[in-house]
Design an enzyme around this catalytic site. Structure first.
Site, PDB file in Angstrom:
ATOM      1  N   ASP A 116       0.871  -1.175   0.000  1.00  0.00           N
ATOM      2  CA  ASP A 116       0.000   0.000   0.000  1.00  0.00           C
ATOM      3  C   ASP A 116       0.905   1.221   0.000  1.00  0.00           C
ATOM      4  O   ASP A 116       1.587   1.497   0.992  1.00  0.00           O
ATOM      5  CB  ASP A 116      -0.886  -0.028   1.245  1.00  0.00           C
ATOM      6  N   ASN A 143       2.244   5.336 -10.170  1.00  0.00           N
ATOM      7  CA  ASN A 143       0.942   5.298 -10.823  1.00  0.00           C
ATOM      8  C   ASN A 143      -0.208   5.080  -9.836  1.00  0.00           C
ATOM      9  O   ASN A 143      -1.317   5.553 -10.065  1.00  0.00           O
ATOM     10  CB  ASN A 143       0.935   4.186 -11.877  1.00  0.00           C
ATOM     11  N   SER A 193      -2.473  13.847 -14.372  1.00  0.00           N
ATOM     12  CA  SER A 193      -3.801  13.865 -14.982  1.00  0.00           C
ATOM     13  C   SER A 193      -4.122  15.267 -15.488  1.00  0.00           C
ATOM     14  O   SER A 193      -3.780  16.266 -14.851  1.00  0.00           O
ATOM     15  CB  SER A 193      -4.867  13.446 -13.967  1.00  0.00           C
ATOM     16  N   TYR A 206      -9.194  15.134  -5.218  1.00  0.00           N
ATOM     17  CA  TYR A 206      -8.385  14.421  -6.205  1.00  0.00           C
ATOM     18  C   TYR A 206      -7.581  15.404  -7.063  1.00  0.00           C
ATOM     19  O   TYR A 206      -6.387  15.202  -7.302  1.00  0.00           O
ATOM     20  CB  TYR A 206      -9.287  13.573  -7.091  1.00  0.00           C
ATOM     21  N   LYS A 210      -3.428  15.838  -7.814  1.00  0.00           N
ATOM     22  CA  LYS A 210      -2.811  15.758  -9.134  1.00  0.00           C
ATOM     23  C   LYS A 210      -2.047  17.046  -9.456  1.00  0.00           C
ATOM     24  O   LYS A 210      -1.019  17.013 -10.140  1.00  0.00           O
ATOM     25  CB  LYS A 210      -3.869  15.468 -10.199  1.00  0.00           C
TER      26      LYS A 210
END
Length: 222
Positions: A116, A143, A193, A206, A210
């Site tokens: 993890d 990733n 992203s 999120y 990024k």
């Protein structure tokens, strides 16, 4: 899931920062439609009158979150290009073993390692297992990531911590451990992203992670 969201198969990551080497950046779209912030196909060179040369022969690559999705595609592509691959997973052992099996069936070498990346102890163990399995590391791909959507009133402290631990701290700790193993010219690839440059409702947590990855990549490559 074990990998960040997105689309595209058999593709290298959008941004790459080299550890004690250069910096690489792949842009464009797998669909050749000019979409910004996408991915770029790369193909091995084919010598005239001979078989395709495998550009990663003798190299070892570690791909986090590679039991499925983009991570699995990257792992398979690296193997097709001749690299020995460490397939990392957090919660999908069967899927990871399927990726390993596919690589071996195609004549490559791979192992699956559970870790993890949001857990610093697991991160250290992941790189120890990589060295144990193949003796070195030439390419590391960050990733593994999580994405949980929610509007601002619904965002929780637990959600924020989970995203930061995996998507940001995990990337940085993995880069730190990778840099200790990589030779001169080795590279660290951070999967980012296009959402970091968008105002996408419900993705505030999120998206901020990024965005942090974008900045991290530029600083590490400086």
């Amino acid at each position: 899931g074990d990998a960040s969201g997105g689309h595209g198969l058999g593709l290298y990551a959008r941004r790459a920062a080299a550890a004690r080497g250069g910096v690489r950046e792949a842009r464009g779209s797998p669909y050749n439609d000019g979409t910004p912030g996408g991915y770029e196909w790369t193909r091995p060179d084919t010598p005239r009158g001979g078989p395709a040369r495998k550009r990663l022969d003798g190299k070892v690559a570690l791909v986090t979150g590679s039991s499925r999705g983009i991570g699995a595609a990257i792992a398979r592509r690296f193997a097709a290009d001749g690299a020995k691959v460490v397939v990392n997973y957090a919660r999908s052992p069967d899927a990871a073993q399927e990726v390993v099996a596919a690589i071996k069936t195609a004549g490559g070498e791979a192992v699956a390692v559970r870790a993890d990346t949001g857990n610093p102890t697991d991160v250290a163990a992941l790189f120890a297992e990589t060295k144990k399995a193949f003796g070195k590391l030439d390419v590391h791909v960050n990733n593994a990531a999580i994405m949980q959507r929610g509007m601002l009133p619904d965002v929780t402290v637990e959600q924020i911590d989970a995203h930061l631990n995996i998507n940001v701290r995990g990337y940085l700790l993995c880069a730190q451990h990778a840099a200790e193993l990589l030779p001169r010219g080795g590279c660290i690839i951070n999967v980012g992203s296009a959402i970091s440059r968008m105002a996408y409702p419900g993705s505030v947590v999120y998206s901020l992670t990024k965005g942090a990855i974008d900045v991290m990549t530029r600083v590490l490559a400086a």
